[in-house]
Design an enzyme around this catalytic site. Structure first.
Site, PDB file in Angstrom:
ATOM      1  N   GLY A 196     -87.035 -22.528 -74.795  1.00  0.00           N
ATOM      2  CA  GLY A 196     -87.665 -23.027 -73.740  1.00  0.00           C
ATOM      3  C   GLY A 196     -88.883 -23.607 -75.165  1.00  0.00           C
ATOM      4  O   GLY A 196     -88.647 -24.072 -76.435  1.00  0.00           O
TER       5      GLY A 196
ATOM      6  N   TYR B 139    -100.186 -19.973 -59.864  1.00  0.00           N
ATOM      7  CA  TYR B 139     -99.801 -19.849 -61.398  1.00  0.00           C
ATOM      8  C   TYR B 139    -101.316 -21.266 -61.869  1.00  0.00           C
ATOM      9  O   TYR B 139    -101.410 -20.957 -63.177  1.00  0.00           O
ATOM     10  CB  TYR B 139     -98.822 -21.511 -61.499  1.00  0.00           C
ATOM     11  CG  TYR B 139     -97.771 -21.674 -62.732  1.00  0.00           C
ATOM     12  CD1 TYR B 139     -97.219 -21.049 -63.775  1.00  0.00           C
ATOM     13  CD2 TYR B 139     -97.974 -23.005 -62.982  1.00  0.00           C
ATOM     14  CE1 TYR B 139     -96.840 -21.838 -65.293  1.00  0.00           C
ATOM     15  CE2 TYR B 139     -97.573 -23.437 -63.977  1.00  0.00           C
ATOM     16  CZ  TYR B 139     -97.193 -23.039 -65.104  1.00  0.00           C
ATOM     17  OH  TYR B 139     -96.702 -23.242 -66.181  1.00  0.00           O
TER      18      TYR B 139
ATOM     19  N   ARG C 162     -92.399 -36.298 -59.763  1.00  0.00           N
ATOM     20  CA  ARG C 162     -94.257 -36.097 -60.219  1.00  0.00           C
ATOM     21  C   ARG C 162     -94.348 -37.067 -61.036  1.00  0.00           C
ATOM     22  O   ARG C 162     -95.207 -36.358 -61.356  1.00  0.00           O
ATOM     23  CB  ARG C 162     -94.489 -35.223 -59.292  1.00  0.00           C
ATOM     24  CG  ARG C 162     -93.598 -33.695 -60.678  1.00  0.00           C
ATOM     25  CD  ARG C 162     -94.354 -32.290 -59.995  1.00  0.00           C
ATOM     26  NE  ARG C 162     -93.982 -31.217 -60.418  1.00  0.00           N
ATOM     27  CZ  ARG C 162     -93.896 -30.629 -60.812  1.00  0.00           C
ATOM     28  NH1 ARG C 162     -94.248 -29.342 -59.871  1.00  0.00           N
ATOM     29  NH2 ARG C 162     -94.045 -28.524 -61.812  1.00  0.00           N
TER      30      ARG C 162
HETATM   31  P1  NAD Z   1     -89.124 -20.369 -70.320  1.00  0.00           P
HETATM   32  O1  NAD Z   1     -89.713 -20.054 -68.864  1.00  0.00           O
HETATM   33  O2  NAD Z   1     -87.787 -20.606 -69.617  1.00  0.00           O
HETATM   34  O3  NAD Z   1     -88.884 -18.749 -71.548  1.00  0.00           O
HETATM   35  C1  NAD Z   1     -89.808 -18.136 -71.429  1.00  0.00           C
HETATM   36  C2  NAD Z   1     -89.985 -17.347 -71.974  1.00  0.00           C
HETATM   37  O4  NAD Z   1     -90.690 -16.589 -72.359  1.00  0.00           O
HETATM   38  C3  NAD Z   1     -88.662 -16.850 -72.026  1.00  0.00           C
HETATM   39  O5  NAD Z   1     -88.436 -16.230 -73.446  1.00  0.00           O
HETATM   40  C4  NAD Z   1     -88.835 -14.908 -71.540  1.00  0.00           C
HETATM   41  O6  NAD Z   1     -88.012 -13.836 -72.419  1.00  0.00           O
HETATM   42  C5  NAD Z   1     -90.238 -14.468 -72.630  1.00  0.00           C
HETATM   43  N1  NAD Z   1     -91.279 -14.038 -71.885  1.00  0.00           N
HETATM   44  C6  NAD Z   1     -90.540 -13.618 -70.196  1.00  0.00           C
HETATM   45  N2  NAD Z   1     -92.150 -12.431 -69.877  1.00  0.00           N
HETATM   46  C7  NAD Z   1     -92.074 -12.259 -71.566  1.00  0.00           C
HETATM   47  C8  NAD Z   1     -92.792 -11.101 -72.135  1.00  0.00           C
HETATM   48  N3  NAD Z   1     -93.364 -10.184 -71.515  1.00  0.00           N
HETATM   49  N4  NAD Z   1     -93.346 -10.600 -73.695  1.00  0.00           N
HETATM   50  C9  NAD Z   1     -92.614 -11.486 -73.670  1.00  0.00           C
HETATM   51  N5  NAD Z   1     -91.921 -12.451 -73.637  1.00  0.00           N
HETATM   52  C10 NAD Z   1     -91.698 -13.035 -72.290  1.00  0.00           C
HETATM   53  O7  NAD Z   1     -89.727 -21.066 -70.625  1.00  0.00           O
HETATM   54  P2  NAD Z   1     -90.815 -22.420 -70.810  1.00  0.00           P
HETATM   55  O8  NAD Z   1     -90.909 -22.895 -69.368  1.00  0.00           O
HETATM   56  O9  NAD Z   1     -90.777 -23.808 -72.588  1.00  0.00           O
HETATM   57  O10 NAD Z   1     -92.536 -21.700 -70.926  1.00  0.00           O
HETATM   58  C11 NAD Z   1     -93.148 -21.420 -71.119  1.00  0.00           C
HETATM   59  C12 NAD Z   1     -94.325 -21.388 -71.168  1.00  0.00           C
HETATM   60  O11 NAD Z   1     -94.766 -22.689 -70.998  1.00  0.00           O
HETATM   61  C13 NAD Z   1     -94.948 -20.482 -70.176  1.00  0.00           C
HETATM   62  O12 NAD Z   1     -96.013 -19.921 -70.181  1.00  0.00           O
HETATM   63  C14 NAD Z   1     -94.856 -21.976 -69.057  1.00  0.00           C
HETATM   64  O13 NAD Z   1     -95.836 -21.509 -68.046  1.00  0.00           O
HETATM   65  C15 NAD Z   1     -95.377 -23.106 -69.706  1.00  0.00           C
HETATM   66  N6  NAD Z   1     -95.391 -24.285 -69.333  1.00  0.00           N
HETATM   67  C16 NAD Z   1     -93.943 -24.243 -68.804  1.00  0.00           C
HETATM   68  C17 NAD Z   1     -93.805 -25.401 -68.449  1.00  0.00           C
HETATM   69  C18 NAD Z   1     -92.001 -26.485 -67.702  1.00  0.00           C
HETATM   70  O14 NAD Z   1     -92.091 -27.400 -66.878  1.00  0.00           O
HETATM   71  N7  NAD Z   1     -91.086 -25.499 -69.063  1.00  0.00           N
HETATM   72  C19 NAD Z   1     -94.973 -26.508 -67.806  1.00  0.00           C
HETATM   73  C20 NAD Z   1     -96.063 -26.049 -68.126  1.00  0.00           C
HETATM   74  C21 NAD Z   1     -95.902 -25.350 -68.604  1.00  0.00           C
END
Ligand code: NAD
Length: 249
Positions: free
Chosen positions: A16, A151, A209
Site C-alpha cells: 500500500g 476509524y 464518494r
Molecule cells: P494497507 O492497509 O493495505 O496495509 C497496511 C500495512 O500495515 C500492511 O503491510 C500490514 O502488514 C501493516 N501492519 C498492520 N499492522 C501492523 C503492525 N502492528 N505493525 C507494523 N505493521 C503493521 O495499507 P494502506 O491502505 O496503504 O493504509 C496505510 C495507512 O494509510 C493506514 O494508516 C490507513 O489508515 C491510511 N489510509 C488509507 C487510506 C486508503 O484508502 N487506503 C485512506 C486514508 C488513510
C-alpha cells in the site's frame, strides 16, 4: 535527489501507501529503513528497490520498537503509516475493537515518536532539520463518513498528536505533519471491497464518494510524502494535509 543524505524509517512498508512511499523516498536518495509486521511482503522490497533495509516490526510492541531504535542510526525522517480501518457505527464497536484500533492507529505512533525522536533531536542539532509524518485520513476530525466512527476518531487523534508534537519541538526545527488521503486503491481497500455483501456495488460506492470519479493510486500520495519528509517543506509544521481528490472542496 530531494532526500539525499537523509535516513528515513517508514512503517507499514510491506504494501500500500507505506510500500510506495518507501520506494519513492529511496528513489529520491534517502537511506530507507522499511518496517512491517508482515515479513513476507517486506521481503520482496529490496529486490524491487535495491538499498532499502528491511526489519520486521510490530508497531504495537514497545519492546521491539526500543530494540530497533537502539540498533539503527539517528533518523532524519519518520513516517508512521500503520493503521487499520474498522467498519461499523458506534453501536457496532465492542470495547476490544475500540482498544485495538486506538492501539494500532494512535498509540503506536506515540511509541514510535518516543523511541525515535531523541535520536532525531540529536541529529537535528547538526543538520538543522527533521520531519515526522503521521498517517491520518480525510475521515478524521475533517469529515465524517458512514460506518467509519472508530476509524475517524483514531485519525482525528492522530491530528491532535501531530499538532502537539509540532508545537513542542518547532524551535528545534523538528517538524511534524499529518497526511490525510482520500480513498486509495491498496490491498486493504481491495479486501474491504471483496468482503462487502455486494463487492461490485461496494467498489462503485467507494468511487462515487471521490468527485474526480476514480480512486486515488498510491502514486497520488507519494509526492506529498516526499515533500513533507524533504526540506522543501521546511516552513510547514503541525498541518493536516489533505490529498483527497476534492472530497472536501
Ligand atoms: P494497507 O492497509 O493495505 O496495509 C497496511 C500495512 O500495515 C500492511 O503491510 C500490514 O502488514 C501493516 N501492519 C498492520 N499492522 C501492523 C503492525 N502492528 N505493525 C507494523 N505493521 C503493521 O495499507 P494502506 O491502505 O496503504 O493504509 C496505510 C495507512 O494509510 C493506514 O494508516 C490507513 O489508515 C491510511 N489510509 C488509507 C487510506 C486508503 O484508502 N487506503 C485512506 C486514508 C488513510
Amino acid at each position: 535527489m530531494r532526500l539525499k543524505d537523509k535516513t528515513i524509517l517508514v512503517s507499514a512498508a510491506g504494501q500500500g501507501i507505506g510500500r510506495a512511499s518507501a520506494i519513492a523516498c529511496a528513489k529520491e536518495g534517502a537511506k530507507v529503513i522499511a518496517v512491517d509486521i508482515n515479513e513476507a511482503t517486506l521481503a520482496s522490497l529490496p529486490q524491487e528497490c535495491p538499498g532499502i533495509e528491511i526489519h520486521k516490526l510490530d508497531v504495537r510492541d514497545r519492546g521491539q520498537i526500543i530494540a530497533l531504535a537502539d540498533q539503527l542510526p539517528q533518523l532524519d525522517g519518520l513516517f508512521n503509516c500503520a493503521g487499520f480501518v474498522h467498519h461499523g457505527t458506534v453501536l457496532d464497536i465492542p470495547e476490544d475493537d475500540w482498544a485495538f484500533s486506538f492501539d494500532l492507529n494512535v498509540t503506536s505512533m506515540y511509541r514510535m515518536i518516543q523511541a525515535f525522536l531523541p535520536g532525531m533531536r540529536e541529529r537535528a542539532k547538526t543538520t538543522g532539520t527533521a520531519s515526522i509524518l503521521n498517517m491520518s485520513s480525510m475521515a478524521s476530525s475533517i469529515k465524517g463518513f458512514p460506518v467509519r466512527t472508530l476509524y475517524g476518531t483514531t485519525k482525528a487523534a492522530v491530528i491532535g498528536l501531530t499538532k502537539g508534537v509540532a508545537a513542542d519541538f518547532v524551535q528545534e526545527c523538528i517538524r511534524c505533519n499529518a497526511l490525510c488521503p482520500g480513498t486509495v486503491d491498496t490491498p486493504s481497500l481491495r479486501g474491504r471491497i471483496a468482503s462487502a455483501p455486494d463487492p461490485v456495488e461496494a467498489e462503485k460506492n467507494f468511487i462515487a464518494r471521490q468527485p474526480m470519479g476514480r480512486l486515488a493510486t498510491v502514486d497520488d500520495m507519494t509526492p506529498m510524502v516526499v515533500y513533507l519528509l524533504s526540506d522543501e517543506s521546511r516552513f510547514v509544521s503541525g498541518q493536516a494535509l489533505l490529498v483527497d481528490g476534492g472530497v472536501t472542496i
